[in-house]
Motif scaffolding. Sequence first.
Motif, PDB file in Angstrom:
ATOM      1  N   ASN A 245       0.943  -1.309  -0.071  1.00 14.91           N
ATOM      2  CA  ASN A 245      -0.007   0.017  -0.042  1.00 14.91           C
ATOM      3  C   ASN A 245       0.710   1.312   0.059  1.00 14.91           C
ATOM      4  OD1 ASN A 245       0.868  -0.369   2.590  1.00 14.91           O
ATOM      5  ND2 ASN A 245      -0.853   0.360   3.562  1.00 14.91           N
TER       6      ASN A 245
ATOM      7  N   PRO B  52       0.435   7.597  -2.785  1.00 19.20           N
ATOM      8  CA  PRO B  52       0.406   8.014  -4.174  1.00 19.20           C
ATOM      9  C   PRO B  52       1.514   9.358  -4.097  1.00 19.20           C
ATOM     10  CG  PRO B  52      -1.420   8.909  -2.989  1.00 19.20           C
ATOM     11  CD  PRO B  52      -0.969   7.847  -2.036  1.00 19.20           C
TER      12      PRO B  52
ATOM     13  N   ASN C 156       7.645   8.451   0.074  1.00 20.31           N
ATOM     14  CA  ASN C 156       6.823   7.311   0.540  1.00 20.31           C
ATOM     15  C   ASN C 156       7.906   7.150   2.077  1.00 20.31           C
ATOM     16  OD1 ASN C 156       4.581   5.251  -0.294  1.00 20.31           O
ATOM     17  ND2 ASN C 156       5.421   6.429  -2.085  1.00 20.31           N
TER      18      ASN C 156
ATOM     19  N   THR D 158       3.816   3.743  -6.550  1.00 14.41           N
ATOM     20  CA  THR D 158       2.820   2.864  -7.224  1.00 14.41           C
ATOM     21  C   THR D 158       3.339   2.248  -8.595  1.00 14.41           C
ATOM     22  OG1 THR D 158       1.790   4.844  -8.114  1.00 14.41           O
ATOM     23  CG2 THR D 158       0.801   4.098  -5.916  1.00 14.41           C
TER      24      THR D 158
ATOM     25  N   GLN E  62       6.964  -2.987  -4.335  1.00 19.51           N
ATOM     26  CA  GLN E  62       6.031  -2.001  -3.663  1.00 19.51           C
ATOM     27  C   GLN E  62       5.967  -2.617  -2.148  1.00 19.51           C
ATOM     28  OE1 GLN E  62       2.214  -1.355  -5.091  1.00 19.51           O
ATOM     29  NE2 GLN E  62       2.869  -1.221  -6.861  1.00 19.51           N
TER      30      GLN E  62
ATOM     31  N   CYS F 279       7.125  -0.521   1.260  1.00 15.68           N
ATOM     32  CA  CYS F 279       6.354  -0.468   2.437  1.00 15.68           C
ATOM     33  C   CYS F 279       7.245  -0.894   3.817  1.00 15.68           C
ATOM     34  CB  CYS F 279       5.283  -1.421   2.468  1.00 15.68           C
ATOM     35  SG  CYS F 279       3.977  -0.576   1.219  1.00 15.68           S
TER      36      CYS F 279
END
Length: 321
Positions: free
Chosen positions: A164, A167, A173, A216, A223, A227
Amino acid sequence: MNTMFGQARMLHVAPRSNPIGGVGVPPAIDPSIGGMEKPAPACASISGNSSDEGIAKRDARPTVGEVYSKTPRMTVRNLDVDFGAKRAIENVTLDIGTTEVTAIIGPSGCGKSTFLRSLNRMNDTIDGCRVSGEIRLDGEDIYARSVDVVEVRARVGMVFQKPNPFPKSIFDNVIYAPRIHGMAPDKATAEEIVQTSLEKAGLWKEVKDRLTQPGTALSGGQQQRLCIARAISVRPEVILMDEPCSALDPIATARIEELIDELRENYAIVIVTHSMQQAARVSQRTAYFHLGDLIEMGETRQIFTDPRHKLTGDYITGRFG
């Protein structure tokens, strides 16, 4: 206690005023944004403040095996978790060892994820949830009224089933939560945190030349590693993983499993998995849950080759579950 970037932080802070949760109830964090605060619900669980009135109680089955660790990072004692009148976890006691992977296995609905979410107070965000018993991180009660829930979730990070990423760019991130926690006061510090976190997540070499691109846009396995980098960017001591490979292909799964083995040198890791093969590959200790009870816990090799409880053996051999 040393962590990746320095000394571990204390959990206890002055209680905060909360217009929804009541005075002294710390705010919860929206897990989807990795650190942004939102008011805790009125039912936020506080240790010692729950009641068994109206709960359909039963006698918990005694746990067999070895639930204690010689070097515990977290200790769980007599944990009950209730959702309304339903008891989901019954009188669970176990230790989470330092620098080892603890696998949580069991059939669907047995309480695995509920137990995992109790370890960083994620269940606080669910209406009607009540927690009693004691969970300590480095000796500190994480459900004490004086504890900052934001700090709990920084020190006990979480990785979810499906990747998750926000964006945002890959860089943003990773640095998002450290900025919220005041850990990145300048550009140089931010860049160091991002590089170190991505290196530890085994992703730096793959993305170092495209940090401004959207997270993303990465593959599913990348991804999920992003995370993981995001989770470790705020210097956790424990990493919780709720079926982190369930949405990944076999190649990406193998890379995540290799990463888990590398990360355990610096973190205590708890992984919920439906794959017994995965539990056998990545963990040093395994706990088997059944209908909210901790049935058996011990060294992974012993659990899978010589289970001491019939329910454990039946589950491992595929008789049910």
